[in-house]
Design a protein around this motif. Structure first.
Motif, short mmCIF file in Angstrom:
data_model
loop_
_atom_site.label_atom_id
_atom_site.label_comp_id
_atom_site.label_asym_id
_atom_site.label_seq_id
_atom_site.Cartn_x
_atom_site.Cartn_y
_atom_site.Cartn_z
N VAL A 48 7.39 6.57 -13.77
CA VAL A 48 7.30 6.53 -12.17
C VAL A 48 7.22 5.12 -12.01
CG1 VAL A 48 6.10 7.02 -10.13
CG2 VAL A 48 6.63 8.81 -11.55
N LEU A 49 6.34 4.62 -12.67
CA LEU A 49 6.07 3.14 -12.35
C LEU A 49 7.38 2.16 -12.55
CD1 LEU A 49 3.67 0.72 -11.87
CD2 LEU A 49 3.50 0.66 -14.26
N TRP A 50 8.18 2.27 -13.50
CA TRP A 50 9.30 1.67 -13.76
C TRP A 50 10.60 2.22 -13.00
CZ3 TRP A 50 9.61 -3.10 -16.26
CH2 TRP A 50 8.26 -3.37 -16.81
N THR A 51 10.53 3.41 -12.50
CA THR A 51 11.82 4.01 -11.91
C THR A 51 11.49 4.20 -10.36
OG1 THR A 51 11.14 6.23 -12.46
CG2 THR A 51 12.52 5.03 -14.21
N VAL A 52 10.43 4.62 -9.72
CA VAL A 52 10.36 4.75 -8.54
C VAL A 52 10.11 3.57 -7.72
CG1 VAL A 52 9.14 6.20 -6.80
CG2 VAL A 52 9.31 7.17 -8.76
N LEU A 53 11.19 3.15 -6.60
CA LEU A 53 11.03 1.93 -6.06
C LEU A 53 10.91 0.70 -6.93
CD1 LEU A 53 8.29 2.88 -3.28
CD2 LEU A 53 10.95 3.07 -3.07
N PRO A 54 12.08 0.73 -7.92
CA PRO A 54 11.88 -0.53 -9.11
C PRO A 54 11.92 -1.69 -8.49
CG PRO A 54 14.09 0.61 -8.83
CD PRO A 54 13.17 1.45 -7.95
N ARG A 55 12.47 -2.05 -7.22
CA ARG A 55 12.57 -3.27 -6.65
C ARG A 55 11.46 -3.64 -5.57
NH1 ARG A 55 18.80 -5.56 -7.22
NH2 ARG A 55 18.99 -5.63 -9.43
N SER A 56 10.74 -2.75 -5.56
CA SER A 56 9.80 -2.99 -4.33
C SER A 56 9.04 -4.14 -4.23
CB SER A 56 8.75 -2.01 -4.41
OG SER A 56 7.89 -1.79 -5.55
N SER A 64 0.69 -1.17 0.23
CA SER A 64 0.05 -0.03 -0.10
C SER A 64 0.86 1.16 0.08
CB SER A 64 -0.87 -0.10 1.26
OG SER A 64 -1.81 -1.11 0.97
N TRP A 65 2.02 1.35 0.96
CA TRP A 65 2.72 2.32 0.77
C TRP A 65 3.78 2.61 -0.37
CZ3 TRP A 65 2.04 6.33 3.63
CH2 TRP A 65 1.14 6.14 4.89
N THR A 66 3.84 1.57 -0.98
CA THR A 66 4.34 1.70 -2.47
C THR A 66 3.55 2.25 -3.59
OG1 THR A 66 5.73 -0.51 -2.15
CG2 THR A 66 5.44 0.36 -4.47
N ILE A 67 2.37 2.13 -3.56
CA ILE A 67 1.27 2.65 -4.39
C ILE A 67 1.04 4.05 -3.89
CG2 ILE A 67 -1.09 2.81 -4.92
CD1 ILE A 67 -1.17 -0.30 -4.20
N VAL A 68 1.08 4.45 -2.64
CA VAL A 68 0.95 5.66 -2.16
C VAL A 68 2.14 6.70 -2.63
CG1 VAL A 68 0.95 7.18 -0.05
CG2 VAL A 68 -0.77 5.41 -0.34
N ALA A 69 3.50 6.11 -2.51
CA ALA A 69 4.65 6.59 -2.88
C ALA A 69 4.52 7.27 -4.26
CB ALA A 69 5.71 5.95 -2.54
N HIS A 95 -3.56 -14.79 1.01
CA HIS A 95 -3.87 -14.15 -0.05
C HIS A 95 -2.85 -13.20 -0.35
CE1 HIS A 95 -7.38 -16.53 0.04
NE2 HIS A 95 -8.30 -16.01 0.70
N ALA A 96 -2.62 -12.11 0.64
CA ALA A 96 -1.79 -11.11 0.28
C ALA A 96 -0.40 -11.78 -0.32
CB ALA A 96 -1.35 -10.40 1.55
N SER A 97 0.07 -12.84 0.27
CA SER A 97 1.56 -13.30 -0.06
C SER A 97 1.27 -13.95 -1.62
CB SER A 97 1.70 -14.47 0.83
OG SER A 97 2.95 -15.03 0.44
N THR A 98 0.13 -14.73 -1.95
CA THR A 98 0.17 -14.93 -2.99
C THR A 98 -0.09 -13.88 -4.22
OG1 THR A 98 -1.19 -16.90 -2.71
CG2 THR A 98 -1.70 -16.18 -4.77
N THR A 99 -0.65 -12.80 -3.93
CA THR A 99 -0.89 -11.62 -4.81
C THR A 99 0.56 -11.01 -5.18
OG1 THR A 99 -3.15 -10.97 -4.21
CG2 THR A 99 -1.73 -9.22 -5.11
N ALA A 100 1.40 -10.86 -3.97
CA ALA A 100 2.70 -10.28 -4.06
C ALA A 100 3.53 -11.35 -4.91
CB ALA A 100 3.38 -10.30 -2.54
N ALA A 101 3.48 -12.68 -4.69
CA ALA A 101 4.27 -13.58 -5.78
C ALA A 101 3.93 -13.24 -6.97
CB ALA A 101 3.90 -15.00 -5.04
N ILE A 109 7.89 -6.35 -1.19
CA ILE A 109 6.80 -6.77 -0.80
C ILE A 109 6.46 -8.18 -0.50
CG2 ILE A 109 4.29 -6.57 -1.70
CD1 ILE A 109 5.35 -3.94 -3.01
N LEU A 110 7.11 -8.85 -1.51
CA LEU A 110 6.83 -10.46 -1.47
C LEU A 110 7.57 -10.97 0.08
CD1 LEU A 110 6.13 -13.21 -2.24
CD2 LEU A 110 8.26 -13.17 -3.79
N ARG A 111 8.92 -10.36 0.16
CA ARG A 111 9.39 -10.85 1.66
C ARG A 111 8.64 -10.50 2.68
NH1 ARG A 111 14.77 -8.82 -0.81
NH2 ARG A 111 16.01 -10.66 -1.68
#
Length: 501
Positions: free
Chosen positions: A410-418, A270-275, A458-464, A422-424
């Motif tokens: 922004v999608l591809w450069t801001v927090l590019p390895r988020s 959620s914070w990645t989206i907000v950022a 469910h959140a973990s599956t979505t992240a994966a 998120i998965l971890r």
């Protein structure tokens, strides 16, 4: 779809009959609330629509209150109101704050589409109405009338067929499972079946039917077991929605407090989206403002709508393409409408049809939905007054292009390895909840933790899934550990929940 159109048409046609044809279409802003009740049992639908309606009325007031000085400053130039660019910047920042807050809440609660789109669209349209002489009070009053209509229309079937939402959800799930069984080799059909089953179970939970010997519960459970048997052992080497389908009946959603608490974790999605929103929206709006385009708010809403639904860069890129080409087709539809000499009543009916089209496709196909949303926003935002179609088309295309470009950058450069973080984080939360269940002896506390664990899985599956879309090679290195953790989580649920029914 019919409800959405009726909810918009009723108050607007009543307004025309009472002699308020110039502003009656503003009721559409409140009528947006009907969309949030679709697919929900009547037992909770009234509450969901009421909350959405209250939020839309408030945001319409915010949009009009901010838009009034913006348009006054634009008309007055460098007067006592100050430079118009300054006030336009205030509108850009207001829209940014609104979408950031709404996106955080929607993503944290996992509400899905339409998400933060309609609240921001309400702010954007309402902010343009003062330029047409509509006061903030009038915007609030007409939006409230649309909100009341949305609630009445949304609940209109309760006295006739009060189980209709549940029947429709179960029938949709059974049909999706049937389609998946007839084409068991299709990952898409299996994914659709799993999603339909989860949606149907939540509908029955909302209706308080789960745990009762009811025909709908039995029918859904039978479809669930058929689907669980079909997906068992599949997709063992990559993330999929089917990972979250087990023979056990899905539990109801955890509390709002728990979901928002999880979203508040600084390492979560959620914070990645907000950022990203806080970077892209002001940048898109200010860039449009610097190019002296009349409506920088269009660039803001374009960037926001690409980014607000999640951090997945691949899906976000597709949304960007859908946004642009859907806008192009929508402007074509607007050009057709502009050739017609529509009366006020006919214009309201057109708005109702556009509203129905928006509701029908907003979840299914964002690009097609934009074909309806584009003329809807422009017609309501102008209240049917004459538009210079050439100027509107030019500005809308330019602002859409700016918004899409900024969102993708922004999608591809801001927090590019988020996606890795998120998965971890999601997997660590699953492990933490499993540990808490193992250490807890109170049955009531264990039951509550099981709700939390299923949500975390469910959140973990979505992240994966997001990680696999973005970086399949890296995700494969983490997959054995992730898959083992999921199996442990679902074994834990099976042990504490007992039989599947």
């Amino acid at each position: 779809m019919v409800r959405a159109g009726v909810a918009a048409a009723l108050p607007a046609l009543a307004g025309i009959a009472l002699g308020h044809s110039a502003v009656a279409a503003t009721a559409t802003l409140g009528a947006f609330a009907v969309v949030y009740g679709e697919g929900r049992a009547y037992r909770v639908r009234w509450r969901v629509v009421s909350i959405a309606a209250a939020a839309l009325v408030f945001l319409a007031g915010v949009g009009a209150a901010v838009g009034a000085p913006v348009h006054a400053a634009a008309a007055a130039g460098n007067s006592a109101l100050g430079n118009s660019a300054l006030w336009a910047t205030v509108l850009i920042l207001t829209m940014t704050v609104v979408v950031a807050v709404c996106a955080f809440v929607v993503d944290g609660l996992r509400l899905g589409a339409p998400g933060a789109f309609l609240p921001l669209l309400t702010v954007e349209i309402a902010s343009s109405l003062p330029a047409l002489g509509v006061s903030t009070t009038e915007v609030l009053a007409w939006t409230a009338s649309g909100a009341a209509s949305a609630l009445l229309v949304s609940m209109s079937g309760f006295l006739v067929r009060r189980r209709n939402p549940e029947r429709a959800a179960v029938a949709a799930a059974a049909a999706a499972v049937g389609a998946a069984l007839s084409d068991s080799s299709s990952p898409t059909s299996r994914r659709d079946a799993v999603r339909a089953l989860h949606a149907a179970w939540q509908c029955l939970h909302d209706a308080a039917l789960v745990g009762r010997d009811h025909a709908l519960t039995r029918a859904l459970h039978a479809a669930h077991l058929r689907c669980a048997s079909m997906v068992d052992g599949r997709d063992a080497d990559h993330a999929s929605d089917t990972d979250d389908l087990r023979p056990q009946v899905p539990l109801p959603r955890p509390s709002i407090r728990y979901r928002l608490g999880r979203a508040a974790h600084p390492r979560g999605r959620s914070w990645t989206i907000v950022a990203r929103l806080l970077v892209a929206c002001p940048a898109a709006g200010l860039l449009a403002l610097s190019l002296d385009v009349r409506r920088p708010d269009w660039a803001v809403i374009t960037a926001a709508m690409i980014l607000h639904q999640g951090p997945d860069r691949v899906l976000g890129t597709y949304r960007g393409l859908h946004r642009f080409f859907g806008t192009v087709l929508g402007l074509g539809l607007l050009a057709v409408l502009a050739t017609l000499d529509l009366t006020a009543a006919a214009l309201v009916l057109v708005v109702a049809l556009l509203m129905a089209g928006t509701e029908a496709f907003l979840v299914r196909n964002y690009g097609v939905a934009m074909v309806f949303i584009t003329p809807l926003a422009l017609v309501v935002g102008s209240l049917g007054t004459h538009m210079d179609l050439g100027v509107v088309t030019r500005d809308r295309l330019l602002e859409t292009l700016l918004g899409v470009a900024m969102a993708l950058v922004v999608l591809w450069t801001v927090l590019p390895r988020s996606y890795r973080r998120i998965l971890r984080d999601a997997d660590e939360q699953v492990a933490h909840t499993i540990g808490r269940i193992a250490d807890t002896r109170d049955p009531v506390a264990v039951a509550e933790l099981c709700h939390d664990l299923e949500f975390d899985l469910h959140a973990s599956t979505t992240a994966a899934i997001t990680s696999a879309h973005t970086d399949p090679a890296w995700t494969r290195t983490l997959w054995p550990e992730h898959h083992h953790l999921h199996e442990l989580g679902y074994r834990t649920l099976a042990r504490h929940l007992g039989p599947s029914m």
